[in-house]
Enzyme design. Structure first.
Site, PDB file in Angstrom:
ATOM      1  N   PRO A   1      21.402  -2.512   2.535  1.00 41.57           N
ATOM      2  CA  PRO A   1      21.298  -2.471   1.067  1.00 41.57           C
ATOM      3  C   PRO A   1      21.035  -1.079   0.505  1.00 41.57           C
ATOM      4  O   PRO A   1      21.222  -0.839  -0.688  1.00 41.57           O
ATOM      5  CB  PRO A   1      20.107  -3.396   0.774  1.00 41.57           C
ATOM      6  CG  PRO A   1      19.315  -3.456   2.030  1.00 41.57           C
ATOM      7  CD  PRO A   1      20.301  -3.291   3.151  1.00 41.57           C
TER       8      PRO A   1
ATOM      9  N   ASP B   1      12.328   5.772  -2.966  1.00 38.74           N
ATOM     10  CA  ASP B   1      11.626   5.610  -1.688  1.00 38.74           C
ATOM     11  C   ASP B   1      12.362   4.535  -0.900  1.00 38.74           C
ATOM     12  O   ASP B   1      11.920   3.394  -0.815  1.00 38.74           O
ATOM     13  CB  ASP B   1      10.173   5.194  -1.970  1.00 38.74           C
ATOM     14  CG  ASP B   1       9.352   5.101  -0.691  1.00 38.74           C
ATOM     15  OD1 ASP B   1       9.805   5.574   0.358  1.00 38.74           O
ATOM     16  OD2 ASP B   1       8.245   4.536  -0.764  1.00 38.74           O
ATOM     17  N   SER B   2      13.499   4.915  -0.342  1.00 34.66           N
ATOM     18  CA  SER B   2      14.380   3.904   0.250  1.00 34.66           C
ATOM     19  C   SER B   2      14.340   3.938   1.774  1.00 34.66           C
ATOM     20  O   SER B   2      13.855   4.893   2.375  1.00 34.66           O
ATOM     21  CB  SER B   2      15.815   4.166  -0.201  1.00 34.66           C
ATOM     22  OG  SER B   2      16.275   5.326   0.422  1.00 34.66           O
ATOM     23  N   THR B   3      14.879   2.900   2.359  1.00 29.88           N
ATOM     24  CA  THR B   3      15.147   2.897   3.793  1.00 29.88           C
ATOM     25  C   THR B   3      16.336   3.822   4.068  1.00 29.88           C
ATOM     26  O   THR B   3      16.943   4.359   3.140  1.00 29.88           O
ATOM     27  CB  THR B   3      15.486   1.460   4.256  1.00 29.88           C
ATOM     28  OG1 THR B   3      16.262   0.838   3.225  1.00 29.88           O
ATOM     29  CG2 THR B   3      14.257   0.625   4.452  1.00 29.88           C
TER      30      THR B   3
ATOM     31  N   GLY C   1      18.225  -1.754  -6.649  1.00 24.99           N
ATOM     32  CA  GLY C   1      17.926  -0.566  -7.448  1.00 24.99           C
ATOM     33  C   GLY C   1      19.182   0.076  -8.027  1.00 24.99           C
ATOM     34  O   GLY C   1      19.129   0.680  -9.110  1.00 24.99           O
TER      35      GLY C   1
ATOM     36  N   ASP D   1       6.385  -1.090  -0.015  1.00 28.36           N
ATOM     37  CA  ASP D   1       5.068  -1.080   0.637  1.00 28.36           C
ATOM     38  C   ASP D   1       3.966  -0.712  -0.354  1.00 28.36           C
ATOM     39  O   ASP D   1       2.794  -0.979  -0.114  1.00 28.36           O
ATOM     40  CB  ASP D   1       5.064  -0.122   1.841  1.00 28.36           C
ATOM     41  CG  ASP D   1       5.578   1.257   1.485  1.00 28.36           C
ATOM     42  OD1 ASP D   1       4.914   1.947   0.694  1.00 28.36           O
ATOM     43  OD2 ASP D   1       6.643   1.650   1.997  1.00 28.36           O
TER      44      ASP D   1
HETATM   45  N1  SAM Z   1       9.308   5.634   3.685  1.00 24.06           N
HETATM   46  C1  SAM Z   1      10.151   4.705   4.110  1.00 24.06           C
HETATM   47  C2  SAM Z   1      11.054   5.081   5.252  1.00 24.06           C
HETATM   48  O1  SAM Z   1      10.529   5.309   6.309  1.00 24.06           O
HETATM   49  O2  SAM Z   1      12.272   5.103   5.132  1.00 24.06           O
HETATM   50  C3  SAM Z   1      10.722   3.848   3.063  1.00 24.06           C
HETATM   51  C4  SAM Z   1       9.759   2.715   2.865  1.00 24.06           C
HETATM   52  S1  SAM Z   1      10.078   1.478   1.697  1.00 24.06           S
HETATM   53  C5  SAM Z   1       9.401   0.128   2.577  1.00 24.06           C
HETATM   54  C6  SAM Z   1      11.822   1.228   1.656  1.00 24.06           C
HETATM   55  C7  SAM Z   1      12.214   0.075   0.779  1.00 24.06           C
HETATM   56  O3  SAM Z   1      13.518   0.289   0.241  1.00 24.06           O
HETATM   57  C8  SAM Z   1      12.264  -1.289   1.471  1.00 24.06           C
HETATM   58  O4  SAM Z   1      11.208  -2.070   1.002  1.00 24.06           O
HETATM   59  C9  SAM Z   1      13.631  -1.867   1.073  1.00 24.06           C
HETATM   60  O5  SAM Z   1      13.567  -3.237   0.738  1.00 24.06           O
HETATM   61  C10 SAM Z   1      13.979  -1.007  -0.133  1.00 24.06           C
HETATM   62  N2  SAM Z   1      15.417  -0.951  -0.462  1.00 24.06           N
HETATM   63  C11 SAM Z   1      16.477  -0.761   0.351  1.00 24.06           C
HETATM   64  N3  SAM Z   1      17.620  -0.794  -0.342  1.00 24.06           N
HETATM   65  C12 SAM Z   1      17.289  -1.013  -1.644  1.00 24.06           C
HETATM   66  C13 SAM Z   1      18.035  -1.159  -2.866  1.00 24.06           C
HETATM   67  N4  SAM Z   1      19.368  -1.072  -2.881  1.00 24.06           N
HETATM   68  N5  SAM Z   1      17.347  -1.364  -4.011  1.00 24.06           N
HETATM   69  C14 SAM Z   1      15.999  -1.439  -4.014  1.00 24.06           C
HETATM   70  N6  SAM Z   1      15.246  -1.323  -2.900  1.00 24.06           N
HETATM   71  C15 SAM Z   1      15.879  -1.107  -1.737  1.00 24.06           C
END
Ligand code: SAM
Length: 280
Positions: free
Chosen positions: A163, A156-158, A138, A86
């Site tokens: 993934p 800053d991950s989900t 990542g 984001d």
């Molecule tokens: N603050 C947030 C929350 O509420 O959890 C996180 C926001 S940010 C949009 C999370 C990002 O992590 C997403 O865009 C997603 O695509 C990314 N993501 C998930 N797994 C990942 C991985 N293995 N490598 C890189 N990015 C990853």
């Protein structure tokens, strides 16, 4: 009739927004992405049914995710963000003039595109010339990174599903340790103390096993159901104390200040217990 969006937490409670209208909905190769206009919180970004950010309170999460580590390091020239598509974390990091390079590695190009289109104020950091964006996993990126490359790594991950699972595992923490400079600092979001207490505990213990110094801290993030946790691991500097005093950055911030930095590490007993810092 009111339209509502509810994120229901696993225990059977959740957070609800009244929705004015749906603005966007896509299914990327990795996840479903929705943008909603809410009555109370401006625009809301949702990934796989989970709240990622609202325009109203994203500042609290993004400031506390980034500035604690950045202000604990004397000269964080090279910073890596894993996830964070984001752009909110990058926007905060870019406020520091001592930062010379920011690499952002998000697995999903669609999140970056949606944020640029619907959340221009959050994605504004992508326009900074110090920022380099890569779209890949990542976990794999950090595994391959040159040892000693980054002063600060921000994760800053989900949530740990799909993934993002590998980003919460010890091999990833170890790979980050290797990719950091000798005085490097690692920080990651580590879940909700209310509905992901096990994750908070696991992240803390993993960081303790990998880094000479590790600590958990919290911030109030209402759209994530109240309190949120972060884990920080450091090779040299004490992450609980800010050691730089950059007024130009500080005066731009809405949540972080040096007293909040130190106070954020004062934890309630149930979190101390879950992280193995007290018995009970
Ligand atoms: N603050 C947030 C929350 O509420 O959890 C996180 C926001 S940010 C949009 C999370 C990002 O992590 C997403 O865009 C997603 O695509 C990314 N993501 C998930 N797994 C990942 C991985 N293995 N490598 C890189 N990015 C990853």
């Amino acid at each position: 009739m009111d339209l509502r969006f509810t994120e229901l937490y696993p225990e059977g409670w959740g957070i609800t927004f009244l929705v004015e209208k749906g603005l966007h909905s896509t299914k990327s190769p990795y996840q479903r992405i929705d943008v909603l206009e809410t009555k109370s919180h401006g625009r809301l970004l949702v990934i796989d049914g989970a709240v990622m950010l609202t325009e109203r309170d994203e500042f609290a999460y993004h400031e506390m995710l980034t500035h604690v580590a950045l202000f604990s390091h004397p000269c964080p020239e090279k910073v890596l963000v894993i996830g964070g598509g984001d752009g909110g974390a990058v926007r905060e990091i870019a406020r520091h003039s001592c930062v010379k390079e920011i690499a952002l590695v998000d697995i999903d190009a669609d999140v970056i595109e949606v944020s640029r289109r619907f959340f221009p104020q959050v994605a504004s950091g992508f326009n900074d010339e110090r920022v380099k964006v890569l779209t890949e996993d990542g976990v794999e990126f950090v595994k391959r990174a040159e040892p000693g490359s980054y002063h600060v790594i921000v994760v800053d991950s989900t949530d740990p599903v799909g993934p993002a699972v590998g980003l919460f595992e010890k091999p990833f923490f170890e790979a980050c340790f290797r990719a950091l400079t000798e005085d490097g600092i690692f920080v990651a979001q580590s879940g909700s103390p209310y509905f992901q207490l096990e994750l908070v505990g696991k992240s803390h213990r993993t960081a303790r096993e990998v880094f000479p110094q590790a600590a958990t801290y919290t911030a109030q993030t209402p759209s994530y159901g109240g309190l949120w946790s972060f884990v920080v691991g450091s090779k040299l500097h004490d992450p609980k104390r800010p050691i730089r005093d950059d007024e130009t950055v500080l005066k731009q911030l809405k949540y972080y200040n040096p007293r909040v930095h130190e106070a954020a590490f004062a934890l309630p007993n149930y979190i101390l217990k879950a992280t193995g810092q007290i018995e009970g």
